[in-house]
Scaffold this motif. Structure first.
Motif, PDB file in Angstrom:
ATOM      1  N   GLU A  43       0.846  -1.187   0.000  1.00  0.00           N
ATOM      2  CA  GLU A  43       0.000   0.000   0.000  1.00  0.00           C
ATOM      3  C   GLU A  43       0.888   1.245   0.000  1.00  0.00           C
ATOM      4  O   GLU A  43       1.966   1.250   0.593  1.00  0.00           O
ATOM      5  N   PRO A  44       0.433   2.329  -0.635  1.00  0.00           N
ATOM      6  CA  PRO A  44       1.244   3.552  -0.627  1.00  0.00           C
ATOM      7  C   PRO A  44       1.313   4.170   0.774  1.00  0.00           C
ATOM      8  O   PRO A  44       0.339   4.143   1.520  1.00  0.00           O
ATOM      9  N   ASP A  45       2.470   4.724   1.095  1.00  0.00           N
ATOM     10  CA  ASP A  45       2.652   5.371   2.394  1.00  0.00           C
ATOM     11  C   ASP A  45       2.080   6.784   2.416  1.00  0.00           C
ATOM     12  O   ASP A  45       1.778   7.312   3.474  1.00  0.00           O
ATOM     13  N   VAL A  46       1.967   7.408   1.268  1.00  0.00           N
ATOM     14  CA  VAL A  46       1.373   8.731   1.175  1.00  0.00           C
ATOM     15  C   VAL A  46      -0.059   8.533   0.682  1.00  0.00           C
ATOM     16  O   VAL A  46      -0.306   8.402  -0.519  1.00  0.00           O
ATOM     17  N   ALA A  47      -0.980   8.469   1.640  1.00  0.00           N
ATOM     18  CA  ALA A  47      -2.387   8.209   1.336  1.00  0.00           C
ATOM     19  C   ALA A  47      -3.215   8.648   2.531  1.00  0.00           C
ATOM     20  O   ALA A  47      -2.679   9.072   3.561  1.00  0.00           O
ATOM     21  N   SER A  48      -4.523   8.527   2.413  1.00  0.00           N
ATOM     22  CA  SER A  48      -5.397   8.876   3.535  1.00  0.00           C
ATOM     23  C   SER A  48      -6.125   7.647   4.072  1.00  0.00           C
ATOM     24  O   SER A  48      -7.061   7.776   4.846  1.00  0.00           O
ATOM     25  N   ARG A  49      -5.681   6.461   3.673  1.00  0.00           N
ATOM     26  CA  ARG A  49      -6.276   5.216   4.186  1.00  0.00           C
ATOM     27  C   ARG A  49      -5.208   4.132   4.256  1.00  0.00           C
ATOM     28  O   ARG A  49      -4.225   4.167   3.531  1.00  0.00           O
ATOM     29  N   ARG A  50      -5.445   3.177   5.157  1.00  0.00           N
ATOM     30  CA  ARG A  50      -4.485   2.081   5.333  1.00  0.00           C
ATOM     31  C   ARG A  50      -5.178   0.903   5.986  1.00  0.00           C
ATOM     32  O   ARG A  50      -6.006   1.070   6.864  1.00  0.00           O
ATOM     33  N   MET A  51      -4.827  -0.298   5.556  1.00  0.00           N
ATOM     34  CA  MET A  51      -5.338  -1.510   6.187  1.00  0.00           C
ATOM     35  C   MET A  51      -4.665  -1.659   7.557  1.00  0.00           C
ATOM     36  O   MET A  51      -3.462  -1.421   7.693  1.00  0.00           O
ATOM     37  N   ALA A  52      -5.443  -2.052   8.546  1.00  0.00           N
ATOM     38  CA  ALA A  52      -4.851  -2.347   9.858  1.00  0.00           C
ATOM     39  C   ALA A  52      -4.035  -3.626   9.730  1.00  0.00           C
ATOM     40  O   ALA A  52      -4.348  -4.507   8.928  1.00  0.00           O
ATOM     41  N   PHE A  53      -2.997  -3.729  10.497  1.00  0.00           N
ATOM     42  CA  PHE A  53      -2.165  -4.929  10.548  1.00  0.00           C
ATOM     43  C   PHE A  53      -2.048  -5.317  12.014  1.00  0.00           C
ATOM     44  O   PHE A  53      -1.601  -4.512  12.831  1.00  0.00           O
ATOM     45  N   ASN A  54      -2.491  -6.509  12.328  1.00  0.00           N
ATOM     46  CA  ASN A  54      -2.539  -6.964  13.726  1.00  0.00           C
ATOM     47  C   ASN A  54      -3.311  -5.984  14.597  1.00  0.00           C
ATOM     48  O   ASN A  54      -2.965  -5.736  15.746  1.00  0.00           O
ATOM     49  N   GLY A  55      -4.369  -5.406  14.017  1.00  0.00           N
ATOM     50  CA  GLY A  55      -5.244  -4.509  14.764  1.00  0.00           C
ATOM     51  C   GLY A  55      -4.735  -3.094  14.937  1.00  0.00           C
ATOM     52  O   GLY A  55      -5.333  -2.315  15.669  1.00  0.00           O
ATOM     53  N   LEU A  56      -3.644  -2.738  14.249  1.00  0.00           N
ATOM     54  CA  LEU A  56      -3.043  -1.411  14.421  1.00  0.00           C
ATOM     55  C   LEU A  56      -2.804  -0.718  13.085  1.00  0.00           C
ATOM     56  O   LEU A  56      -2.567  -1.368  12.070  1.00  0.00           O
ATOM     57  N   ALA A  57      -2.851   0.598  13.124  1.00  0.00           N
ATOM     58  CA  ALA A  57      -2.470   1.426  11.987  1.00  0.00           C
ATOM     59  C   ALA A  57      -2.001   2.771  12.540  1.00  0.00           C
ATOM     60  O   ALA A  57      -2.154   3.048  13.731  1.00  0.00           O
ATOM     61  N   GLN A  58      -1.450   3.595  11.650  1.00  0.00           N
ATOM     62  CA  GLN A  58      -0.883   4.866  12.081  1.00  0.00           C
ATOM     63  C   GLN A  58      -1.033   5.897  10.973  1.00  0.00           C
ATOM     64  O   GLN A  58      -1.019   5.558   9.789  1.00  0.00           O
ATOM     65  N   ALA A  59      -1.167   7.150  11.374  1.00  0.00           N
ATOM     66  CA  ALA A  59      -1.186   8.255  10.414  1.00  0.00           C
ATOM     67  C   ALA A  59      -0.341   9.389  10.966  1.00  0.00           C
ATOM     68  O   ALA A  59      -0.207   9.551  12.179  1.00  0.00           O
ATOM     69  N   ILE A  60       0.212  10.167  10.059  1.00  0.00           N
ATOM     70  CA  ILE A  60       0.974  11.353  10.437  1.00  0.00           C
ATOM     71  C   ILE A  60       0.249  12.550   9.845  1.00  0.00           C
ATOM     72  O   ILE A  60      -0.040  12.586   8.648  1.00  0.00           O
ATOM     73  N   VAL A  61      -0.045  13.539  10.708  1.00  0.00           N
ATOM     74  CA  VAL A  61      -0.773  14.740  10.299  1.00  0.00           C
ATOM     75  C   VAL A  61       0.148  15.947  10.466  1.00  0.00           C
ATOM     76  O   VAL A  61       0.828  16.083  11.480  1.00  0.00           O
ATOM     77  N   ARG A  62       0.158  16.814   9.440  1.00  0.00           N
ATOM     78  CA  ARG A  62       0.990  18.020   9.472  1.00  0.00           C
ATOM     79  C   ARG A  62       0.098  19.257   9.429  1.00  0.00           C
ATOM     80  O   ARG A  62      -0.926  19.275   8.755  1.00  0.00           O
ATOM     81  N   THR A  63       0.530  20.301  10.123  1.00  0.00           N
ATOM     82  CA  THR A  63      -0.193  21.571  10.114  1.00  0.00           C
ATOM     83  C   THR A  63       0.076  22.317   8.810  1.00  0.00           C
ATOM     84  O   THR A  63       0.994  21.972   8.064  1.00  0.00           O
ATOM     85  N   ARG A  64      -0.705  23.369   8.584  1.00  0.00           N
ATOM     86  CA  ARG A  64      -0.468  24.257   7.441  1.00  0.00           C
ATOM     87  C   ARG A  64       0.187  25.537   7.949  1.00  0.00           C
ATOM     88  O   ARG A  64      -0.184  26.055   8.994  1.00  0.00           O
TER      89      ARG A  64
END
Length: 133
Positions: free
Chosen positions: A83-104
């Motif tokens: 899966e692409p790392d630069v996206a707004s969705r991700r499959m959970a793996f072992n019940g976990l996922a992560q996102a990074i949010v940046r300010t403007r």
């Protein structure tokens, strides 16, 4: 007195997670600088109806940001994921996922980040973006 008094206390609880029912979203911080460079790391946990982690969950988690920020990356710790790392969705793996949010840059205000998945109760966090000095 029992011969090994700790033995009784050390037994595993034996609770098994039920089917996935909800998402818990947490952030590593609550305040950010509105400088276009500050980021927050968001952790997603897939939980059952009793709030226990579901270690086999692989639901597709979608992230949405309302306010002066954007999702700049996602992950799940799966070394075989294509899966692409630069996206707004991700499959959970072992019940976990992560996102990074940046300010403007130069846009202070509240960021409301929501994580959702089909069939699961969504979760949101609110972060404050403050004007830089």
């Amino acid at each position: 007195m029992a011969r090994w008094p700790w033995r009784r206390r050390c037994r595993p609880a034996g609770a098994t997670a039920g089917p996935a029912a909800a998402i818990r979203l947490t952030a590593d911080r609550s305040r950010l600088k509105a400088d276009g460079q500050d980021v927050a790391v968001l952790k997603v946990e897939v939980l059952d109806a009793k709030g226990r982690p579901v270690p086999r969950a692989d639901d597709l988690i979608a992230f949405e940001v309302a306010g002066p920020g954007q999702v700049i990356g996602v992950g799940n710790g799966n070394p075989t994921s294509h899966e692409p790392d630069v996206a707004s969705r991700r499959m959970a793996f072992n019940g976990l996922a992560q996102a990074i949010v940046r300010t403007r840059r130069g846009e202070p205000g509240a960021l409301r980040i929501t994580a959702s998945a089909a069939g699961l109760k969504s979760s949101a966090v609110i972060l404050g973006a403050e004007a830089g000095r």
